[in-house]
Design a protein around this motif. Sequence first.
Motif, PDB file in Angstrom:
ATOM      1  N   LEU A  20     103.461  22.574 -15.303  1.00 44.98           N
ATOM      2  CA  LEU A  20     103.780  23.441 -14.169  1.00 44.98           C
ATOM      3  C   LEU A  20     103.178  24.832 -14.364  1.00 44.98           C
ATOM      4  O   LEU A  20     102.636  25.420 -13.429  1.00 44.98           O
ATOM      5  N   ALA A  21     103.251  25.348 -15.580  1.00 44.94           N
ATOM      6  CA  ALA A  21     102.656  26.660 -15.867  1.00 44.94           C
ATOM      7  C   ALA A  21     101.139  26.595 -15.698  1.00 44.94           C
ATOM      8  O   ALA A  21     100.534  27.506 -15.116  1.00 44.94           O
ATOM      9  N   ALA A  22     100.520  25.529 -16.191  1.00 55.17           N
ATOM     10  CA  ALA A  22      99.063  25.379 -16.082  1.00 55.17           C
ATOM     11  C   ALA A  22      98.615  25.287 -14.632  1.00 55.17           C
ATOM     12  O   ALA A  22      97.508  25.707 -14.290  1.00 55.17           O
ATOM     13  N   MET A  23      99.495  24.768 -13.786  1.00 54.87           N
ATOM     14  CA  MET A  23      99.170  24.670 -12.357  1.00 54.87           C
ATOM     15  C   MET A  23      99.597  25.922 -11.597  1.00 54.87           C
ATOM     16  O   MET A  23      99.486  25.979 -10.392  1.00 54.87           O
ATOM     17  N   ASP A  24     100.093  26.909 -12.321  1.00 53.66           N
ATOM     18  CA  ASP A  24     100.515  28.190 -11.756  1.00 53.66           C
ATOM     19  C   ASP A  24     101.659  28.016 -10.743  1.00 53.66           C
ATOM     20  O   ASP A  24     101.692  28.688  -9.716  1.00 53.66           O
ATOM     21  N   VAL A  25     102.586  27.120 -11.066  1.00 56.31           N
ATOM     22  CA  VAL A  25     103.774  26.906 -10.226  1.00 56.31           C
ATOM     23  C   VAL A  25     104.779  28.000 -10.579  1.00 56.31           C
ATOM     24  O   VAL A  25     105.146  28.142 -11.744  1.00 56.31           O
ATOM     25  N   LEU A  55     107.203  15.336  -9.345  1.00 59.20           N
ATOM     26  CA  LEU A  55     106.986  16.784  -9.322  1.00 59.20           C
ATOM     27  C   LEU A  55     105.568  17.122  -9.786  1.00 59.20           C
ATOM     28  O   LEU A  55     104.854  17.886  -9.133  1.00 59.20           O
ATOM     29  N   ILE A  56     105.150  16.540 -10.899  1.00 61.05           N
ATOM     30  CA  ILE A  56     103.800  16.798 -11.396  1.00 61.05           C
ATOM     31  C   ILE A  56     102.756  16.305 -10.391  1.00 61.05           C
ATOM     32  O   ILE A  56     101.817  17.030 -10.045  1.00 61.05           O
ATOM     33  N   VAL A  57     102.930  15.089  -9.922  1.00 67.32           N
ATOM     34  CA  VAL A  57     101.948  14.501  -8.997  1.00 67.32           C
ATOM     35  C   VAL A  57     101.872  15.301  -7.700  1.00 67.32           C
ATOM     36  O   VAL A  57     100.776  15.578  -7.189  1.00 67.32           O
ATOM     37  N   GLU A  58     103.017  15.704  -7.174  1.00 74.26           N
ATOM     38  CA  GLU A  58     103.032  16.480  -5.931  1.00 74.26           C
ATOM     39  C   GLU A  58     102.323  17.820  -6.107  1.00 74.26           C
ATOM     40  O   GLU A  58     101.522  18.231  -5.259  1.00 74.26           O
ATOM     41  N   LYS A  59     102.629  18.513  -7.198  1.00 77.45           N
ATOM     42  CA  LYS A  59     102.003  19.825  -7.422  1.00 77.45           C
ATOM     43  C   LYS A  59     100.500  19.678  -7.636  1.00 77.45           C
ATOM     44  O   LYS A  59      99.724  20.526  -7.183  1.00 77.45           O
ATOM     45  N   MET A  60     100.077  18.614  -8.307  1.00 75.73           N
ATOM     46  CA  MET A  60      98.640  18.377  -8.468  1.00 75.73           C
ATOM     47  C   MET A  60      97.996  18.127  -7.103  1.00 75.73           C
ATOM     48  O   MET A  60      96.926  18.673  -6.809  1.00 75.73           O
ATOM     49  N   TYR A  61      98.647  17.314  -6.281  1.00 73.69           N
ATOM     50  CA  TYR A  61      98.110  16.994  -4.957  1.00 73.69           C
ATOM     51  C   TYR A  61      97.986  18.250  -4.090  1.00 73.69           C
ATOM     52  O   TYR A  61      96.956  18.475  -3.461  1.00 73.69           O
TER      53      TYR A  61
END
Length: 86
Positions: free
Chosen positions: A75-80, A26-32
Amino acid sequence: MGERPRKRTASQTDVYGSWEETAKELIVEKMYRRRLTYKELARRLEQYGIDESPDQINRKVNRKRFSAAFLLACLAAMDVKSIRIM
């Protein structure tokens, strides 16, 4: 005195292992999808008072050993705004 925490049995480790892999993905996908590096994620986490180097974050994620609080902060830092669990 409080109770001692129970040790994980082999079957519990297997069950948690799949969830830990899902959390990592989940983290890796959202970063990508957001084209974020670990350096940028570290910078964004600073806004939440989390002071970790990009290398520390990378190791945590790749070892799949991080708390639910860390996952939510990332997730919050990535604005998910939302995620699909299953």
